[in-house]
Write a protein that holds these residues in place. Structure first.
Motif, mmCIF file in Angstrom:
data_model
loop_
_atom_site.group_PDB
_atom_site.id
_atom_site.type_symbol
_atom_site.label_atom_id
_atom_site.label_comp_id
_atom_site.label_asym_id
_atom_site.label_seq_id
_atom_site.Cartn_x
_atom_site.Cartn_y
_atom_site.Cartn_z
ATOM 1 N N GLU A 158 -14.000 7.797 -2.349
ATOM 2 C CA GLU A 158 -13.546 8.404 -3.606
ATOM 3 C C GLU A 158 -14.677 9.084 -4.377
ATOM 4 O OE1 GLU A 158 -11.292 5.548 -5.881
ATOM 5 O OE2 GLU A 158 -9.627 5.604 -4.473
ATOM 6 N N GLY A 170 -8.067 8.180 -6.833
ATOM 7 C CA GLY A 170 -7.324 6.953 -6.534
ATOM 8 C C GLY A 170 -5.826 7.061 -6.682
ATOM 9 N N ASP A 171 -5.276 8.281 -6.698
ATOM 10 C CA ASP A 171 -3.823 8.435 -6.858
ATOM 11 C C ASP A 171 -3.099 8.595 -5.523
ATOM 12 O OD1 ASP A 171 -4.572 10.978 -6.114
ATOM 13 O OD2 ASP A 171 -3.589 12.001 -7.788
ATOM 14 N N HIS A 172 -3.814 8.395 -4.414
ATOM 15 C CA HIS A 172 -3.264 8.505 -3.059
ATOM 16 C C HIS A 172 -2.824 9.927 -2.707
ATOM 17 C CE1 HIS A 172 -3.486 4.195 -2.740
ATOM 18 N NE2 HIS A 172 -2.847 4.092 -3.877
ATOM 19 N N ARG A 173 -3.351 10.918 -3.427
ATOM 20 C CA ARG A 173 -3.111 12.323 -3.113
ATOM 21 C C ARG A 173 -4.472 12.993 -2.922
ATOM 22 N NH1 ARG A 173 0.637 14.340 -7.837
ATOM 23 N NH2 ARG A 173 -1.054 13.344 -8.939
ATOM 24 N N ALA A 211 0.843 -1.196 0.000
ATOM 25 C CA ALA A 211 0.000 0.000 0.000
ATOM 26 C C ALA A 211 0.872 1.236 0.000
ATOM 27 C CB ALA A 211 -0.918 0.017 1.216
ATOM 28 N N GLU A 212 0.471 2.229 -0.808
ATOM 29 C CA GLU A 212 1.218 3.476 -0.843
ATOM 30 C C GLU A 212 0.675 4.403 0.229
ATOM 31 O OE1 GLU A 212 1.700 5.303 -4.659
ATOM 32 O OE2 GLU A 212 1.331 3.394 -5.649
ATOM 33 N N THR A 213 1.569 5.110 0.880
ATOM 34 C CA THR A 213 1.134 6.092 1.868
ATOM 35 C C THR A 213 1.524 7.473 1.355
ATOM 36 O OG1 THR A 213 3.204 5.898 3.076
ATOM 37 C CG2 THR A 213 1.360 4.505 3.808
ATOM 38 N N THR A 214 0.865 8.479 1.867
ATOM 39 C CA THR A 214 1.155 9.831 1.420
ATOM 40 C C THR A 214 1.285 10.757 2.616
ATOM 41 O OG1 THR A 214 0.409 11.651 0.057
ATOM 42 C CG2 THR A 214 -1.305 10.375 1.163
ATOM 43 N N ASP A 253 -9.194 11.672 -1.332
ATOM 44 C CA ASP A 253 -8.656 11.201 -2.607
ATOM 45 C C ASP A 253 -9.831 10.859 -3.524
ATOM 46 O OD1 ASP A 253 -7.175 10.167 -4.683
ATOM 47 O OD2 ASP A 253 -6.542 8.365 -3.606
#
Length: 188
Positions: free
Chosen positions: A143, A85-88, A49-52, A82
């Motif tokens: 989202e 869905g780009d985690h930003r 999973a990506e975190t921001t 978000d």
């Protein structure tokens, strides 16, 4: 006279010194508990999973496409999350002219961060003030932008008193925001 099997104990008769000792002990426990706190909980991210750490864009300094004449545009509500869905996170802003009287219509706008500079950039208009609607609530969940719009059934309805209420949702699909209205969401 019969004598008790348990000799008389000193603490069976309370005296001021007993209350003072109890209060002192309780104060010590409270003081000690404030020093001994558990560590802050941390959760490890799910593998893959990506975190921001990016903050959502701010609305300060953004030129919203409103014609307000001598008054300024004012952000009255906002929600972040978000949307693509780009985690930003993006910011959804509800904006209207700061009119001294009446009920100015709201515009609903989506802001993102410009690539390279990170400055807030307006990327979509979800509700145009020309539609004569007001937003009573707005949120970003799953989202999607969820809002309740208040409007008018005809031009004969006074601007003070919207008589139509709609729950709407905008979701990012194929490069654009698509608006949907859940079933039974209209009311008068």
């Amino acid at each position: 006279m019969q004598q008790s099997a348990v000799p008389e104990l000193a603490h069976t008769h309370t005296r001021p010194i007993h209350w003072l000792a109890t209060a002192t002990a309780l104060a010590g426990v409270v003081a000690l508990s404030s020093l001994l706190q558990p560590r802050t909980a941390t959760a490890a991210p799910t593998p893959g999973a990506e975190t921001t750490t990016l903050a959502a864009p701010v609305t300060t300094g953004v030129d919203f496409p409103l014609e307000c004449g001598p008054v300024k545009a004012v952000v009255v509500k906002q929600a972040t999350g978000d949307l693509d869905g780009d985690h930003r996170p993006e910011t959804v802003a509800v904006v209207h002219c700061d009119a001294p009287m009446g009920t100015p219509p709201d515009g609903v706008y989506v802001l993102t961060r410009a690539s390279g500079t990170g400055r807030p950039r307006l990327v979509a208009t979800l509700a145009d003030p020309k539609d004569r609607t007001n937003v009573s609530d707005i949120a970003v969940r799953d989202e999607a932008v969820h809002a309740t719009l208040l409007g008018y059934s005809s031009d004969d309805v006074p601007a003070c008193c919207p008589d139509v209420r709609k729950s709407v949702k905008w979701r990012w699909r194929d490069g654009a925001f698509v608006r949907s209205t859940p079933a039974a969401a209209h009311s008068v």
